[in-house]
Write a protein that holds these residues in place. Sequence first.
Motif: not given
Length: 62
Positions: A30, A32-34, A43-44, A48
């Motif tokens: 999993l 996260k992206y912005q 993407m971070d 994760y």
Amino acid sequence: MIKELINFTENLDEEFKNLGSSPKEGLHILMKYQTDESGVTSMDTTNYFYEFFSKKAKIGCF
């Protein structure tokens, strides 16, 4: 009759639809992206979560 069934299933809560379901075997990640104003997506990669799921044993840190 079929339209009524379709409308009924579409209006069910997502939590109810997922009851009793289990993930497929393998590695689940999993991230996260912005997307910024100019449309660039990043993407971070430092924060994760991952989990390895198998029917025999469940290992991970989700």
